[in-house]
Write a protein that holds these residues in place. Structure first.
Motif, short mmCIF file in Angstrom:
data_model
loop_
_atom_site.label_atom_id
_atom_site.label_comp_id
_atom_site.label_asym_id
_atom_site.label_seq_id
_atom_site.Cartn_x
_atom_site.Cartn_y
_atom_site.Cartn_z
N VAL A 145 -2.42 -5.35 2.06
CA VAL A 145 -2.26 -5.13 0.61
C VAL A 145 -3.42 -5.81 -0.11
N ILE A 146 -4.12 -5.01 -0.90
CA ILE A 146 -5.38 -5.45 -1.52
C ILE A 146 -5.21 -5.83 -2.98
N HIS A 147 -5.78 -6.99 -3.32
CA HIS A 147 -5.95 -7.41 -4.72
C HIS A 147 -7.44 -7.25 -5.04
N CYS A 148 -7.73 -6.53 -6.11
CA CYS A 148 -9.13 -6.32 -6.48
C CYS A 148 -9.26 -6.38 -7.99
N ARG A 149 -10.10 -7.29 -8.47
CA ARG A 149 -10.31 -7.37 -9.91
C ARG A 149 -11.80 -7.50 -10.19
N GLU A 150 -12.31 -6.52 -10.92
CA GLU A 150 -13.73 -6.47 -11.29
C GLU A 150 -14.64 -6.60 -10.08
N ALA A 151 -14.21 -6.02 -8.98
CA ALA A 151 -15.01 -6.07 -7.75
C ALA A 151 -14.75 -4.80 -6.92
N GLU A 152 -14.60 -3.68 -7.61
CA GLU A 152 -14.18 -2.44 -6.93
C GLU A 152 -15.16 -2.03 -5.83
N GLU A 153 -16.43 -1.92 -6.23
CA GLU A 153 -17.45 -1.45 -5.29
C GLU A 153 -17.54 -2.38 -4.08
N THR A 155 -15.28 -4.46 -2.91
CA THR A 155 -14.08 -4.42 -2.08
C THR A 155 -14.09 -3.17 -1.20
N LEU A 156 -14.41 -2.04 -1.81
CA LEU A 156 -14.47 -0.79 -1.03
C LEU A 156 -15.47 -0.91 0.11
N MET A 157 -16.65 -1.45 -0.21
CA MET A 157 -17.71 -1.58 0.81
C MET A 157 -17.25 -2.48 1.96
N PHE A 164 -11.76 -0.18 7.98
CA PHE A 164 -10.38 -0.05 7.54
C PHE A 164 -10.06 1.28 6.85
N ALA A 165 -11.02 2.20 6.85
CA ALA A 165 -10.67 3.56 6.42
C ALA A 165 -9.62 4.08 7.38
N GLY A 166 -8.53 4.65 6.85
CA GLY A 166 -7.47 5.18 7.71
C GLY A 166 -6.43 4.16 8.11
N LEU A 169 -3.06 0.80 4.25
CA LEU A 169 -3.56 -0.14 3.24
C LEU A 169 -3.07 0.29 1.86
N LEU A 170 -2.61 -0.70 1.10
CA LEU A 170 -2.05 -0.45 -0.24
C LEU A 170 -2.92 -1.14 -1.28
N TRP A 171 -3.38 -0.36 -2.27
CA TRP A 171 -4.16 -0.91 -3.38
C TRP A 171 -3.16 -1.36 -4.43
N HIS A 172 -2.96 -2.70 -4.49
CA HIS A 172 -1.93 -3.26 -5.35
C HIS A 172 -2.41 -3.31 -6.79
N CYS A 173 -1.45 -3.16 -7.73
CA CYS A 173 -1.73 -3.31 -9.15
C CYS A 173 -2.87 -2.41 -9.61
N PHE A 174 -2.73 -1.13 -9.33
CA PHE A 174 -3.82 -0.21 -9.64
C PHE A 174 -4.03 -0.14 -11.16
N GLY A 175 -5.29 -0.26 -11.58
CA GLY A 175 -5.57 -0.25 -13.02
C GLY A 175 -6.86 0.46 -13.38
N GLN A 176 -7.35 1.29 -12.47
CA GLN A 176 -8.63 1.93 -12.73
C GLN A 176 -8.46 3.40 -13.12
N GLY A 177 -9.54 4.11 -13.02
CA GLY A 177 -9.55 5.50 -13.46
C GLY A 177 -9.51 6.49 -12.31
N PRO A 178 -9.67 7.78 -12.64
CA PRO A 178 -9.58 8.85 -11.65
C PRO A 178 -10.55 8.71 -10.47
N ASP A 179 -11.76 8.20 -10.70
CA ASP A 179 -12.72 8.09 -9.60
C ASP A 179 -12.22 7.15 -8.50
N MET A 180 -11.59 6.05 -8.92
CA MET A 180 -11.06 5.10 -7.92
C MET A 180 -9.89 5.71 -7.15
N VAL A 181 -9.07 6.52 -7.82
CA VAL A 181 -7.99 7.19 -7.09
C VAL A 181 -8.58 8.04 -5.98
N ARG A 182 -9.62 8.79 -6.31
CA ARG A 182 -10.21 9.68 -5.30
C ARG A 182 -10.74 8.88 -4.12
N ARG A 183 -11.37 7.74 -4.40
CA ARG A 183 -11.95 6.96 -3.30
C ARG A 183 -10.87 6.29 -2.46
#
Ligand SMILES: [Zn+2]
Length: 284
Positions: A145-153, A155-157, A164-166, A169-183
């Motif tokens: 379970v991932i906590h990410c704040r102002e470090a999206e890029e 964290t993804l990298m 960890f692709a696949g 994994l749960l993106w906790h407290c989601f607060g971003q926009g459509p692009d982050m959902v897609r990624r």
């Protein structure tokens, strides 16, 4: 600023059928010392059949897990938060490993991640703590379970380069926009939606959560933080997920009770929980 009076609607007036799950809250903290039992009873009456309590480190876990001894509906998560990255030592990692081996109610490693908002901990220590705990999750075969704040890029990298692709994994407290959902979804991961989806100013977030596939969607409070409207600014608690799911259902054009059950089923599948509703002593 104008003083508006907000009607504090009782969550129990919006209770849903048993089957929902609050995937992320912190009920072991001091904020719940006076009334933890009532909070758990209210959660049940609001329609939550399970609640995930997140312990922020092994010391907290071993000192406080007894608080939930009489509550089999509470499952556990354990991880060192990025703001405490400096406490992720070989000793604390060993203590975490021991905890996971010893306690079957522990279902995931988290919340772990990167937080460049508070910057309480030097970034290189945050990266190290994240990598070390990802290795532990891999070794134990556990969801993350991932906590990410102002470090999206960043964290993804880190997650992608750690392979960890696949991974579950749960993106906790989601607060971003459509692009982050897609990624996130593109990596095969799940998304957990918190109370701020009810805030009037969060139209972009509502647009984003409408794009999450149904089988990847979970609900959370992050209690005591981030209470949804109409309790915004007050202490949050698991029963308040009934407000969050209504806003989520409206954003997605779905039926509230069906979505409630669906998010609960997704959480049970993600954390490997029993499908059967627990028969706790809460209503006895
Ligand atoms: Zn949290």
């Amino acid at each position: 600023m104008s003083k508006k009076s907000v009607e504090r609607v009782d969550p129990l007036t919006l209770a849903l059928p048993l089957g929902g799950v609050d995937s992320h809250c912190h009920l072991d903290g001091e904020e719940f010392a006076p009334d933890r039992e009532e909070v758990l009873a209210r959660a049940r009456r609001a329609g939550l059949s399970q609640v995930g309590n997140v312990f922020l480190g092994p010391t907290e876990f071993f000192a406080r897990r007894h608080l939930f001894a009489g509550h089999p509906e509470v499952f556990f998560l354990l991880g060192i938060h990025p703001c405490d990255g400096q406490t992720c030592t070989p000793d604390s990692l060993a203590a975490m490993r021991a905890a996971f081996v010893d306690e079957p109610r522990l279902r995931a490693v988290g919340e772990i991640g990167l937080d460049f908002h508070w910057d309480d901990c030097p970034r290189e220590l945050q990266y190290q703590a994240l990598r070390d705990q990802l290795s532990l999750a891999r070794e134990l075969g556990l969801p993350v379970v991932i906590h990410c704040r102002e470090a999206e890029e960043e964290t993804l990298m880190t997650l992608e380069s750690a392979g960890f692709a696949g991974w579950p994994l749960l993106w906790h407290c989601f607060g971003q926009g459509p692009d982050m959902v897609r990624r996130i979804v593109g990596n095969g991961w799940h998304v957990s939606v918190p109370g701020p989806v009810t805030y009037r100013g969060n139209a972009v977030l509502r647009e984003a959560v409408a794009l999450i596939p149904r089988d990847r969607l979970l609900l959370e409070t992050d209690a005591p933080y981030l209470a949804p409207v109409p309790w915004r600014g007050k202490r949050n608690e698991p029963a308040f997920t009934v407000f969050t799911v209504r806003a989520l259902a409206e954003a997605r054009g779905e039926d509230v009770a069906t979505l409630w059950r669906c998010c609960g089923d997704n959480a049970r599948r993600f954390f490997g929980l029993q499908t059967a509703l627990s028969t706790s002593s809460l209503e006895a």
